[in-house]
Design an enzyme around this catalytic site. Structure first.
Site, PDB file in Angstrom:
ATOM      1  N   HIS A 170      -8.253  -4.857  -2.464  1.00  0.00           N
ATOM      2  CA  HIS A 170      -9.506  -4.216  -2.037  1.00  0.00           C
ATOM      3  C   HIS A 170      -9.778  -2.891  -2.751  1.00  0.00           C
ATOM      4  O   HIS A 170     -10.447  -2.016  -2.207  1.00  0.00           O
ATOM      5  CB  HIS A 170      -9.517  -3.992  -0.519  1.00  0.00           C
ATOM      6  CG  HIS A 170      -9.254  -5.239   0.263  1.00  0.00           C
ATOM      7  ND1 HIS A 170     -10.034  -6.353   0.169  1.00  0.00           N
ATOM      8  CD2 HIS A 170      -8.262  -5.545   1.144  1.00  0.00           C
ATOM      9  CE1 HIS A 170      -9.551  -7.299   0.966  1.00  0.00           C
ATOM     10  NE2 HIS A 170      -8.474  -6.844   1.555  1.00  0.00           N
TER      11      HIS A 170
ATOM     12  N   ASP B  87     -10.601  -5.875  12.083  1.00  0.00           N
ATOM     13  CA  ASP B  87      -9.871  -7.128  11.872  1.00  0.00           C
ATOM     14  C   ASP B  87      -8.922  -7.381  13.048  1.00  0.00           C
ATOM     15  O   ASP B  87      -7.742  -7.024  13.012  1.00  0.00           O
ATOM     16  CB  ASP B  87      -9.104  -7.137  10.537  1.00  0.00           C
ATOM     17  CG  ASP B  87     -10.037  -7.351   9.348  1.00  0.00           C
ATOM     18  OD1 ASP B  87     -11.242  -7.558   9.565  1.00  0.00           O
ATOM     19  OD2 ASP B  87      -9.546  -7.314   8.203  1.00  0.00           O
TER      20      ASP B  87
ATOM     21  N   HIS C 186      -8.007  -2.675   6.603  1.00  0.00           N
ATOM     22  CA  HIS C 186      -8.404  -3.599   5.532  1.00  0.00           C
ATOM     23  C   HIS C 186      -7.279  -3.883   4.528  1.00  0.00           C
ATOM     24  O   HIS C 186      -6.998  -5.036   4.230  1.00  0.00           O
ATOM     25  CB  HIS C 186      -9.649  -3.052   4.818  1.00  0.00           C
ATOM     26  CG  HIS C 186     -10.414  -4.086   4.057  1.00  0.00           C
ATOM     27  ND1 HIS C 186     -10.583  -5.382   4.502  1.00  0.00           N
ATOM     28  CD2 HIS C 186     -11.093  -4.013   2.866  1.00  0.00           C
ATOM     29  CE1 HIS C 186     -11.319  -6.053   3.626  1.00  0.00           C
ATOM     30  NE2 HIS C 186     -11.637  -5.260   2.628  1.00  0.00           N
ATOM     31  N   VAL C 187      -6.661  -2.851   3.989  1.00  0.00           N
ATOM     32  CA  VAL C 187      -5.555  -3.039   3.047  1.00  0.00           C
ATOM     33  C   VAL C 187      -4.269  -3.169   3.867  1.00  0.00           C
ATOM     34  O   VAL C 187      -3.962  -2.293   4.673  1.00  0.00           O
ATOM     35  CB  VAL C 187      -5.449  -1.832   2.085  1.00  0.00           C
ATOM     36  CG1 VAL C 187      -4.284  -2.026   1.132  1.00  0.00           C
ATOM     37  CG2 VAL C 187      -6.749  -1.652   1.334  1.00  0.00           C
ATOM     38  N   HIS C 188      -3.522  -4.235   3.637  1.00  0.00           N
ATOM     39  CA  HIS C 188      -2.361  -4.512   4.486  1.00  0.00           C
ATOM     40  C   HIS C 188      -1.132  -3.752   4.005  1.00  0.00           C
ATOM     41  O   HIS C 188      -0.127  -4.321   3.579  1.00  0.00           O
ATOM     42  CB  HIS C 188      -2.096  -6.021   4.543  1.00  0.00           C
ATOM     43  CG  HIS C 188      -3.270  -6.786   5.060  1.00  0.00           C
ATOM     44  ND1 HIS C 188      -3.425  -8.127   4.927  1.00  0.00           N
ATOM     45  CD2 HIS C 188      -4.384  -6.355   5.728  1.00  0.00           C
ATOM     46  CE1 HIS C 188      -4.564  -8.509   5.471  1.00  0.00           C
ATOM     47  NE2 HIS C 188      -5.160  -7.444   5.957  1.00  0.00           N
TER      48      HIS C 188
ATOM     49  N   TYR D 201      -8.120 -12.552  13.409  1.00  0.00           N
ATOM     50  CA  TYR D 201      -8.011 -13.440  12.246  1.00  0.00           C
ATOM     51  C   TYR D 201      -8.297 -14.893  12.630  1.00  0.00           C
ATOM     52  O   TYR D 201      -7.850 -15.826  11.960  1.00  0.00           O
ATOM     53  CB  TYR D 201      -6.654 -13.288  11.530  1.00  0.00           C
ATOM     54  CG  TYR D 201      -6.592 -11.997  10.745  1.00  0.00           C
ATOM     55  CD1 TYR D 201      -6.448 -10.785  11.401  1.00  0.00           C
ATOM     56  CD2 TYR D 201      -6.733 -11.990   9.362  1.00  0.00           C
ATOM     57  CE1 TYR D 201      -6.452  -9.592  10.697  1.00  0.00           C
ATOM     58  CE2 TYR D 201      -6.726 -10.786   8.651  1.00  0.00           C
ATOM     59  CZ  TYR D 201      -6.592  -9.605   9.331  1.00  0.00           C
ATOM     60  OH  TYR D 201      -6.603  -8.424   8.647  1.00  0.00           O
TER      61      TYR D 201
ATOM     62  N   HIS E  48     -13.526   0.400   8.615  1.00  0.00           N
ATOM     63  CA  HIS E  48     -12.577  -0.643   8.231  1.00  0.00           C
ATOM     64  C   HIS E  48     -12.112  -0.494   6.777  1.00  0.00           C
ATOM     65  O   HIS E  48     -10.916  -0.569   6.484  1.00  0.00           O
ATOM     66  CB  HIS E  48     -13.185  -2.029   8.460  1.00  0.00           C
ATOM     67  CG  HIS E  48     -12.200  -3.124   8.208  1.00  0.00           C
ATOM     68  ND1 HIS E  48     -11.025  -3.238   8.929  1.00  0.00           N
ATOM     69  CD2 HIS E  48     -12.183  -4.128   7.304  1.00  0.00           C
ATOM     70  CE1 HIS E  48     -10.344  -4.276   8.480  1.00  0.00           C
ATOM     71  NE2 HIS E  48     -11.014  -4.827   7.489  1.00  0.00           N
TER      72      HIS E  48
ATOM     73  N   ASN F 263     -14.037  -7.198   8.286  1.00  0.00           N
ATOM     74  CA  ASN F 263     -14.630  -8.385   7.649  1.00  0.00           C
ATOM     75  C   ASN F 263     -14.257  -9.679   8.369  1.00  0.00           C
ATOM     76  O   ASN F 263     -15.008 -10.647   8.351  1.00  0.00           O
ATOM     77  CB  ASN F 263     -14.230  -8.473   6.170  1.00  0.00           C
ATOM     78  CG  ASN F 263     -12.745  -8.369   5.957  1.00  0.00           C
ATOM     79  OD1 ASN F 263     -12.129  -7.407   6.400  1.00  0.00           O
ATOM     80  ND2 ASN F 263     -12.155  -9.341   5.290  1.00  0.00           N
TER      81      ASN F 263
HETATM   82 FE   LIG Z   1     -10.215  -6.535   6.362  1.00  0.00          FE
END
Ligand SMILES: [Fe+2]
Length: 487
Positions: free
Chosen positions: A334, A201, A361-363, A204, A324, A239
């Site tokens: 997620h 990622d 992936h997980v913020h 964005y 990711h 993603n």
């Molecule tokens: Fe992601």
């Protein structure tokens, strides 16, 4: 006076000793079973992208000047780099001048230029140049572009692949282009990281539509240049790189990413730039794609099976995997998305004693204990992850600071596999000291300061074995004895 100085020195050394003891003790405490959820949640700036006219995205001066410069490793062992850049108006020369002293470029390398369209957006001219045959552990200066528009940068090659080579990696994920992203990047750059392991990622840009998608890829390229032109970023895709946008008639997954961010996949006999491996200093790094087929018999599965057999822990003791989507995540965001890959690859990670798996992936930030969940099968067996000394530590660093904001809701209660979690922006570093020890930090972005928040000593999974440790000690003693007799 002398006595006072001695006392001060002794007090200082006692203090240092105490700090070290506490650090070691804490690293043991972390090895215990009490997980911790940090209540600290802070986002310094709103999660909106930096405006395009901000100086963070400044276009370099000069007609057609190269921009969005970035480098990545160009071969299997670190004697090559791929240098990429964009010229906005004309193709210009796809040539790199380089050498070991500033302003004196003894060598040149010729690259290739390409461009692409995305809906009605037309990219600039994307240059990629492989510079190979480099010396290890050497600083190289390089120049791209011509005349008044030329630009100069430098990079340092890694030490030769060696089991005791020390090296410092940074780990960044889900970066985006907000002021929080800028804070993460600047904090990383204030440390001494030598290479970035990027866990997917990137820009964005897919949050935008039509021409703005390409425009935000360009601004991101200019944004990360401050680091990526000077040290390799090892890319993996997330993603937000998929960009499947049928309403714009854009249906080729990873199109912008693949045009812009090359990887040295052929060097590890991969058939696809989205998964590959490199060796760097004392580490063997495996990059996986969470969004490409990985079930049994598919190309990524076959490639990983073969690559893992090639790992030689006598040469590269540190086995690191990037992906990711995390396999162990206790955030509501997620949750369980990594299960499909876990069910396929986890047993291999245990078998080959992977040291650490980094994901994004997980913020938020999260670190697991060494656990596995490979005994479960569909008809019987344990259903819950258990402590497993052969398992990697799973670390989620999806907290680079993108426009989607933080994932602030962790599952309650904290599962036993989760050691530490906090929903703040930040980045990690892994400082490999030798074949047996590495020091890990997660650094939270806290009000403009880098605050090391989660730290521990990572013991190597291969050389941590008692028998091997004893053998190594014996070997070292013999070496020392040999030296003594020649004196
Ligand atoms: Fe992601």
């Amino acid at each position: 006076m002398f006595r006072v100085m001695v006392e001060v020195t002794m007090r200082k050394s006692r203090l240092l000793h105490l700090v070290f003891t506490v650090f070691v003790l804490l690293s043991f405490v972390n090895g215990g079973r009490a997980g911790m959820t940090s209540k600290f949640i802070r986002s310094e700036w709103p999660s909106i992208d930096i405006p395009l006219d901000n100086e963070a995205f400044a276009v370099p001066k000069g007609h057609n000047a190269p921009q969005q410069v970035h480098i990545t490793q160009g071969d299997y062992d670190g004697k090559a780099v791929i240098i990429s850049w964009v010229t906005p108006h004309e193709p210009g020369l796809s040539k790199v001048w380089y050498g070991t002293s500033q302003n004196k470029y003894d060598f040149t390398a010729e690259g290739k230029v390409t461009n692409y369209t995305f809906h009605k957006y037309k990219s600039g001219y994307i240059h990629q140049c492989l510079v190979d045959g480099l010396e290890y552990d050497t600083k190289y200066y390089y120049k791209i572009g011509s005349g008044d528009s030329s630009r100069e940068f430098w990079f340092q090659t890694p030490p030769k692949v060696d089991p005791d080579a020390s090296y410092k990696f940074g780990i960044i994920g889900d970066l985006g282009q907000t002021f929080n992203s800028l804070s993460t990047l600047e904090h990383y750059m204030h440390g001494e990281g030598q290479t970035v392991l990027f866990v997917g990622d990137l820009s964005y840009a897919d949050r935008y539509q039509f021409n703005d998608v390409g425009i935000r890829w360009d601004s991101w390229g200019r944004f990360v240049e401050r680091s990526a032109a000077y040290q390799p970023w090892i890319w993996s895709a997330g993603n937000h790189e998929i960009e499947f946008m049928p309403y714009m008639e854009e249906v080729i997954p990873f199109k912008s990413y693949l045009y812009r961010y090359p990887t040295p996949y052929l060097a590890s006999k991969s058939s696809n730039p989205l998964w590959y491996a490199i060796r760097r200093a004392s580490a063997h790094i495996i990059v996986l794609s969470s969004y490409s087929p990985f079930v049994k018999y598919t190309p990524q599965w076959v490639w990983l099976r073969d690559e893992l057999k090639k790992v030689d822990r006598e040469k590269t003791p540190w086995l690191i995997v990037l992906m990711h989507v995390p396999m162990y995540n206790s955030n509501e965001a997620h949750f369980m998305e990594g299960e499909s890959m876990r069910s396929v690859f986890e047993s291999w990670f245990i078998h080959y004693k992977v040291d650490v798996v980094f994901a994004g992936h997980v913020h938020a930030y999260e670190r697991s204990y060494r656990v596995s969940n490979i005994n479960y099968n569909i008809s019987s067996g344990d259903r819950y992850p258990v402590s497993d000394k052969s398992a990697p530590v799973y670390i989620t660093v999806g907290d680079g600071g993108n426009q989607e904001g933080l994932a602030g809701r962790f599952r309650d209660p904290q599962p036993d596999y989760s050691a530490f979690r906090e929903a703040s922006y930040g980045h990690s570093t892994l400082e490999i000291k030798n074949r047996s020890h590495a020091i890990y930090h997660w650094n939270r972005n806290d009000d403009g300061k880098k605050v090391p928040t989660d730290s521990f000593v990572l013991h190597n999974q291969y050389w941590g074995n008692n028998l091997r440790r004893r053998k190594l000690k014996k070997h070292n003693l013999r070496g020392a004895g040999g030296l003594a007799t020649t004196r």
